[in-house]
Design an enzyme around this catalytic site. Structure first.
Site, short mmCIF file in Angstrom:
data_model
loop_
_atom_site.label_atom_id
_atom_site.label_comp_id
_atom_site.label_asym_id
_atom_site.label_seq_id
_atom_site.Cartn_x
_atom_site.Cartn_y
_atom_site.Cartn_z
CG HIS A 55 -1.99 1.04 1.20
ND1 HIS A 55 -3.33 0.74 1.06
CD2 HIS A 55 -1.93 2.38 1.31
CE1 HIS A 55 -4.04 1.85 1.09
NE2 HIS A 55 -3.21 2.87 1.24
CG HIS B 278 -1.40 6.48 -2.18
ND1 HIS B 278 -2.54 6.41 -2.95
CD2 HIS B 278 -1.73 6.01 -0.95
CE1 HIS B 278 -3.53 5.94 -2.22
NE2 HIS B 278 -3.06 5.67 -1.01
CG HIS C 247 -7.81 3.72 0.02
ND1 HIS C 247 -7.22 3.15 -1.08
CD2 HIS C 247 -6.85 4.47 0.62
CE1 HIS C 247 -5.95 3.54 -1.14
NE2 HIS C 247 -5.70 4.34 -0.13
CG ASP D 126 -1.50 5.81 3.23
OD1 ASP D 126 -1.81 5.61 2.05
OD2 ASP D 126 -2.27 6.34 4.05
CD GLU E 3 -7.43 6.46 5.72
OE1 GLU E 3 -6.39 7.04 6.01
OE2 GLU E 3 -7.85 6.35 4.55
#
Length: 328
Positions: free
Chosen positions: A12, A14, A192, A273, A195
């Site tokens: 995970h 980005h 996602h 992340d 969260e």
């Protein structure tokens, strides 16, 4: 060997969110892009909450304008990942950042990214695969364009499709068409959820999108039936503890539910992340989890085995990564 020195699998990350601040500032200088308000006095990314984080993210990534920029970004990101012991990483890539969703342009960007990834694999021994990601707050229609880019470039390198962005916009099921298109192209699926969206967003992801993995998913702990469903469906969570703490979901690593989820039988993995935004690295995540939950090398070895088996790559690549983990 300390736990931070172990070889790691990250699922995970980005791509644009992993851009080092110095790299972004250099590109901004070259392109004469004004980044006022993006950095604090120490030169780190500045934001106050999740929505403000998204604005800072979009402002910072505005300097990434060409395939060459993304090639340079890929080199910088993979060098940092390799320095933290990552041997395999799956990165979220959005065609909306790479050619505004135009398929021909996306192919050019993808070619530059893959070339840089190949060089990094030769130089640093790190393997990168791409997960094409639509942006939730841009809506279902733009997501269809993103899914088409994913479907048309699916293969050994583009291995998955997912969704990021603001969980407060719309519902998971609004994007079912795009996820169906990606699935029909042979891509594995993640999204996602759990969260800021809470347990219900995880239920939606499972029920309406039928994903194999969930990004974050940590608020599933608030619903025991949901935890049981995740275990029954053999869904893997891409957990990013440092991100969750910085964005205020939990006060610290000790309060984070990753160990409770693991104890309940949920398959959990560890990722960063958007690491420079959250002041973290994979080495730091390992050190903090070891201190907070008493995890030792055996636990982290199990976590990495889980991540390797949940990776969206082809079986030959998976076998190679598993051998590297076992050798350590």
């Amino acid at each position: 060997m300390s736990v931070a020195d172990l070889p790691k699998v990250e699922l995970h990350l980005h791509h644009e969110g992993a851009a080092p601040p110095a790299f972004v500032r250099q590109l901004a200088h070259e392109k004469k892009v004004d980044l006022t308000g993006v950095f604090d006095d120490q030169g780190n990314y500045k934001f106050t909450d999740f929505v403000n984080f998204l604005r800072t993210y979009e402002a910072a990534t505005a300097v990434l304008q060409t395939p060459e920029d993304f090639g340079r970004l890929t080199s910088a990101v993979l060098e940092e990942c390799a320095a933290n012991g990552v041997v395999y990483v799956e990165s979220f890539l959005s065609p909306e950042f790479c050619g505004c969703g135009d398929l021909a342009a996306w192919r050019e960007y993808l070619h530059a990214i893959q070339e840089a990834a190949d060089r990094a694999e030769t130089t640093h021994g790190i393997t990168l695969r791409g997960v094409v990601t639509c942006i939730r707050h841009e809506g279902p229609e733009i997501a269809k364009r993103t899914a088409l880019c994913a479907a048309e470039t699916a293969g050994d390198w583009v291995v998955g499709f997912g969704m990021g962005g603001d969980e407060g916009k719309g519902h998971q099921g609004d994007f079912a068409y795009s996820f169906d298109m990606a699935r029909e192209a042979g891509l594995k699926l993640t999204t996602h959820a759990g969260e800021f969206g809470g347990p219900e967003s995880v239920w939606e992801a499972i029920r309406d999108l039928n994903v194999e993995r969930i990004g974050h998913g940590v608020r599933a702990i608030e619903d025991p039936k949901l935890v049981q469903e995740i275990v029954a469906r053999d869904i893997t969570l891409e957990v990013c503890p440092g991100s969750n703490v910085v964005l205020g979901l939990y006060k610290d690593f000790a309060a984070h539910p990753i160990q409770k989820l693991r104890a309940a039988g949920v398959k959990v993995t560890v990722s960063t992340d958007d690491p420079p935004f959250f002041g973290t690295t994979m080495r730091r995540e390992y050190d903090m989890l070891a201190a907070a939950h008493g995890w030792d090398a055996e636990v982290f070895a199990e976590i990495n085995q889980t991540a390797a088996r949940a990776a969206f790559c082809d079986e030959d690549t998976r076998a190679t990564i598993l051998k590297r983990l076992e050798a350590a």
